[in-house]
Design a protein around this motif. Sequence first.
Motif, PDB file in Angstrom:
ATOM      1  N   ILE A  28       0.854  -1.197   0.000  1.00  0.00           N
ATOM      2  CA  ILE A  28       0.000   0.000   0.000  1.00  0.00           C
ATOM      3  C   ILE A  28       0.888   1.244   0.000  1.00  0.00           C
ATOM      4  N   ALA A  29       0.675   2.082  -1.019  1.00  0.00           N
ATOM      5  CA  ALA A  29       1.537   3.263  -1.165  1.00  0.00           C
ATOM      6  C   ALA A  29       1.167   4.334  -0.151  1.00  0.00           C
ATOM      7  N   LEU A  30       2.195   4.992   0.378  1.00  0.00           N
ATOM      8  CA  LEU A  30       2.019   6.136   1.277  1.00  0.00           C
ATOM      9  C   LEU A  30       2.118   7.414   0.433  1.00  0.00           C
ATOM     10  N   LYS A  32       1.914   8.236  -3.460  1.00  0.00           N
ATOM     11  CA  LYS A  32       1.307   7.454  -4.544  1.00  0.00           C
ATOM     12  C   LYS A  32       1.974   7.654  -5.905  1.00  0.00           C
ATOM     13  N   TYR A  33       2.089   6.554  -6.626  1.00  0.00           N
ATOM     14  CA  TYR A  33       2.492   6.579  -8.049  1.00  0.00           C
ATOM     15  C   TYR A  33       1.227   6.830  -8.866  1.00  0.00           C
ATOM     16  N   TRP A  34       1.207   7.909  -9.624  1.00  0.00           N
ATOM     17  CA  TRP A  34       0.042   8.188 -10.480  1.00  0.00           C
ATOM     18  C   TRP A  34       0.520   8.998 -11.672  1.00  0.00           C
ATOM     19  N   GLY A  35       0.699   8.329 -12.786  1.00  0.00           N
ATOM     20  CA  GLY A  35       1.245   8.966 -13.989  1.00  0.00           C
ATOM     21  C   GLY A  35       2.514   8.234 -14.395  1.00  0.00           C
ATOM     22  N   LYS A  36       2.554   7.837 -15.675  1.00  0.00           N
ATOM     23  CA  LYS A  36       3.777   7.156 -16.136  1.00  0.00           C
ATOM     24  C   LYS A  36       4.141   7.563 -17.550  1.00  0.00           C
ATOM     25  N   LYS A  37       5.438   7.389 -17.854  1.00  0.00           N
ATOM     26  CA  LYS A  37       5.931   7.659 -19.202  1.00  0.00           C
ATOM     27  C   LYS A  37       5.989   6.329 -19.942  1.00  0.00           C
ATOM     28  N   HIS A  39       7.377   2.855 -21.430  1.00  0.00           N
ATOM     29  CA  HIS A  39       8.128   1.755 -20.811  1.00  0.00           C
ATOM     30  C   HIS A  39       7.964   1.684 -19.299  1.00  0.00           C
ATOM     31  N   GLN A  40       6.785   2.068 -18.819  1.00  0.00           N
ATOM     32  CA  GLN A  40       6.487   1.927 -17.388  1.00  0.00           C
ATOM     33  C   GLN A  40       7.453   2.710 -16.501  1.00  0.00           C
ATOM     34  N   ILE A  41       7.878   3.864 -16.974  1.00  0.00           N
ATOM     35  CA  ILE A  41       8.729   4.732 -16.144  1.00  0.00           C
ATOM     36  C   ILE A  41       7.798   5.695 -15.399  1.00  0.00           C
ATOM     37  N   GLY A 164       5.422  -5.517 -15.719  1.00  0.00           N
ATOM     38  CA  GLY A 164       4.082  -6.125 -15.667  1.00  0.00           C
ATOM     39  C   GLY A 164       3.069  -5.139 -15.103  1.00  0.00           C
ATOM     40  N   SER A 165       3.409  -4.522 -13.992  1.00  0.00           N
ATOM     41  CA  SER A 165       2.552  -3.507 -13.371  1.00  0.00           C
ATOM     42  C   SER A 165       3.462  -2.641 -12.509  1.00  0.00           C
ATOM     43  N   GLY A 166       3.360  -1.330 -12.677  1.00  0.00           N
ATOM     44  CA  GLY A 166       4.305  -0.433 -12.004  1.00  0.00           C
ATOM     45  C   GLY A 166       4.460  -0.726 -10.517  1.00  0.00           C
ATOM     46  N   SER A 167       3.350  -0.749  -9.789  1.00  0.00           N
ATOM     47  CA  SER A 167       3.438  -0.897  -8.335  1.00  0.00           C
ATOM     48  C   SER A 167       3.969  -2.277  -7.927  1.00  0.00           C
ATOM     49  N   ALA A 168       3.986  -3.235  -8.851  1.00  0.00           N
ATOM     50  CA  ALA A 168       4.502  -4.575  -8.538  1.00  0.00           C
ATOM     51  C   ALA A 168       5.987  -4.548  -8.183  1.00  0.00           C
ATOM     52  N   CYS A 169       6.708  -3.540  -8.675  1.00  0.00           N
ATOM     53  CA  CYS A 169       8.152  -3.491  -8.379  1.00  0.00           C
ATOM     54  C   CYS A 169       8.400  -3.156  -6.906  1.00  0.00           C
ATOM     55  N   ARG A 170       7.323  -2.750  -6.188  1.00  0.00           N
ATOM     56  CA  ARG A 170       7.471  -2.473  -4.755  1.00  0.00           C
ATOM     57  C   ARG A 170       6.985  -3.631  -3.905  1.00  0.00           C
ATOM     58  N   SER A 171       6.738  -4.815  -4.503  1.00  0.00           N
ATOM     59  CA  SER A 171       6.158  -5.929  -3.745  1.00  0.00           C
ATOM     60  C   SER A 171       7.127  -7.083  -3.499  1.00  0.00           C
ATOM     61  N   SER A 223      -6.346   1.301 -13.597  1.00  0.00           N
ATOM     62  CA  SER A 223      -5.227   2.176 -13.229  1.00  0.00           C
ATOM     63  C   SER A 223      -4.495   2.664 -14.467  1.00  0.00           C
ATOM     64  N   THR A 224      -4.339   1.763 -15.446  1.00  0.00           N
ATOM     65  CA  THR A 224      -3.577   2.135 -16.649  1.00  0.00           C
ATOM     66  C   THR A 224      -4.240   3.324 -17.345  1.00  0.00           C
ATOM     67  N   VAL A 225      -5.568   3.287 -17.456  1.00  0.00           N
ATOM     68  CA  VAL A 225      -6.278   4.418 -18.075  1.00  0.00           C
ATOM     69  C   VAL A 225      -6.084   5.666 -17.210  1.00  0.00           C
ATOM     70  N   GLY A 226      -6.198   5.511 -15.892  1.00  0.00           N
ATOM     71  CA  GLY A 226      -6.021   6.637 -14.973  1.00  0.00           C
ATOM     72  C   GLY A 226      -4.637   7.266 -15.096  1.00  0.00           C
ATOM     73  N   HIS A 227      -3.595   6.435 -15.153  1.00  0.00           N
ATOM     74  CA  HIS A 227      -2.227   6.956 -15.314  1.00  0.00           C
ATOM     75  C   HIS A 227      -2.129   7.793 -16.593  1.00  0.00           C
ATOM     76  N   ASN A 228      -2.727   7.256 -17.662  1.00  0.00           N
ATOM     77  CA  ASN A 228      -2.615   7.946 -18.953  1.00  0.00           C
ATOM     78  C   ASN A 228      -3.301   9.300 -18.945  1.00  0.00           C
TER      79      ASN A 228
HETATM   80  C1  DP6 Z   1      -3.172   4.113  -7.144  1.00  0.00           C
HETATM   81  O1  DP6 Z   1       0.698  -0.265 -10.582  1.00  0.00           O
HETATM   82  O2  DP6 Z   1      -1.758  -0.750 -10.824  1.00  0.00           O
HETATM   83  O3  DP6 Z   1      -2.257   2.023  -6.516  1.00  0.00           O
HETATM   84  O4  DP6 Z   1       1.565   0.394 -13.803  1.00  0.00           O
HETATM   85  O5  DP6 Z   1      -0.632   0.580 -14.976  1.00  0.00           O
HETATM   86  O6  DP6 Z   1      -0.074  -1.509 -13.698  1.00  0.00           O
HETATM   87  P1  DP6 Z   1       0.107  -0.004 -13.817  1.00  0.00           P
HETATM   88  O7  DP6 Z   1      -0.605   0.650 -12.540  1.00  0.00           O
HETATM   89  P2  DP6 Z   1      -0.624   0.194 -11.033  1.00  0.00           P
HETATM   90  O8  DP6 Z   1      -0.981   1.598 -10.354  1.00  0.00           O
HETATM   91  C2  DP6 Z   1      -1.156   1.681  -8.974  1.00  0.00           C
HETATM   92  C3  DP6 Z   1      -1.519   3.039  -8.585  1.00  0.00           C
HETATM   93  C4  DP6 Z   1      -1.929   3.229  -7.148  1.00  0.00           C
HETATM   94  C5  DP6 Z   1      -0.843   3.973  -6.371  1.00  0.00           C
HETATM   95  C6  DP6 Z   1       0.370   3.194  -5.978  1.00  0.00           C
HETATM   96  O9  DP6 Z   1       0.287   1.965  -5.713  1.00  0.00           O
HETATM   97  O10 DP6 Z   1       1.432   3.827  -5.865  1.00  0.00           O
END
Ligand code: DP6
Length: 360
Positions: A28-30, A32-37, A39-41, A164-171, A223-228
């Motif tokens: 669970i993010a404290l 938050k990651y929201w927005g990507k370039k 190649h999942q940067i 695979g999924s951005g936040s997965a790199c923190r798991s 989430s992918t649509v939201g990031h975009n």
């Molecule tokens: C709101 O990692 O699910 O949970 O990279 O498109 O797979 P993709 O998105 P994802 O986005 C998670 C966003 C969040 C905030 C966070 O976990 O940092």
Amino acid sequence: MLTSQFTPTNSSTNVTNGEISWSSPSNIALVKYWGKKEHQIPQNQSISFTLSECKTITNLSYSKRENTNDDFSFKVFLDGEHKKDFEPKIKTFFERIKIYLPFLKDYHFKIETRNTFPHSSGIASSASGMSALALCLMSIEKELNSKITEEYFIKKASFIARLGSGSACRSLEGDLVVWGKHEDIDGSSDLFGVKYPYQVHQNFKNYQDTILLVDKGEKQVSSTVGHNLMHGHAFAQERFNQAEENITKIKSILTSGDLDAFIALVESEALTLHAMMMSSMPYFILMKPNTLEIINKIWSFRKESGLHICFTLDAGANVHILYPENEAEAILKFIKNELVAYCQNGHYICDRIGFGAKKL
Ligand code: DP6
């Protein structure tokens, strides 16, 4: 960007088959990651608590193919059931990572996976799921090249999980993980998550997370649509700057143990994430009426009791309630008496900060 460090050099080809299992937690993010370039940067840095109880357990069996063609060969099972609808997502993932794991086309894979949390709980399984799969794939790479060090293994597994999924790199590791290059965090990178490298105050040891399942349905917006939707968002740059500053702030909070400052930062991050969704074009709302009821109840209870209860949200309606271990008894009582009524079918999950993925 130094992605070449993850392109394998020499590896053996005489491994014909095998099987490997990993268990990987959710996080669970404290901040938050929201927005990507491309190649999942990530557009901004993030930091998360690794959880203990909410996990994905994946078993990967592999056997060498007689005739390889240009396609991948795999089947995905969830709770023992063949899940054809999961396969396009895995195929896209394999396409993204094949240059880093060139053995992918040489084997047939059976991916058997299950989550410890209810399937339709509205808890995203992509972080724990992609992390568990990335770790299984890295175990094969290690089988093919025994010279791989533990440090490289975990870095590359996080790098692969991110694709695979951005936040997965923190798991992969516990108990706190940072993703995104930040000048205050040694070793941090946009390419993979790193274990938070500094001393953490005793107040945060065994921090609790009770997840209130407000809405177990499919999210209307992924989430992918939201990031975009952060591309061209009127407040995007300000938000990315704020997240960068919040990493600096949370670093000093984690050292000092200042729980009031922690609460203010974490709740502001959660509401800002949802404010970004509400101010995107098109705009959307993932909170439900009960999400707001719970937030208001938490605020009144905190005022009355003086206890250090706070909430955070991910990209959905569920509420994560965070609190220190030594206040758990009174806070759990409050949750059971006052908040469970707002959960779908009264469902909630008790979790806490955890120590990362395990090879089974
Ligand atoms: C709101 O990692 O699910 O949970 O990279 O498109 O797979 P993709 O998105 P994802 O986005 C998670 C966003 C969040 C905030 C966070 O976990 O940092």
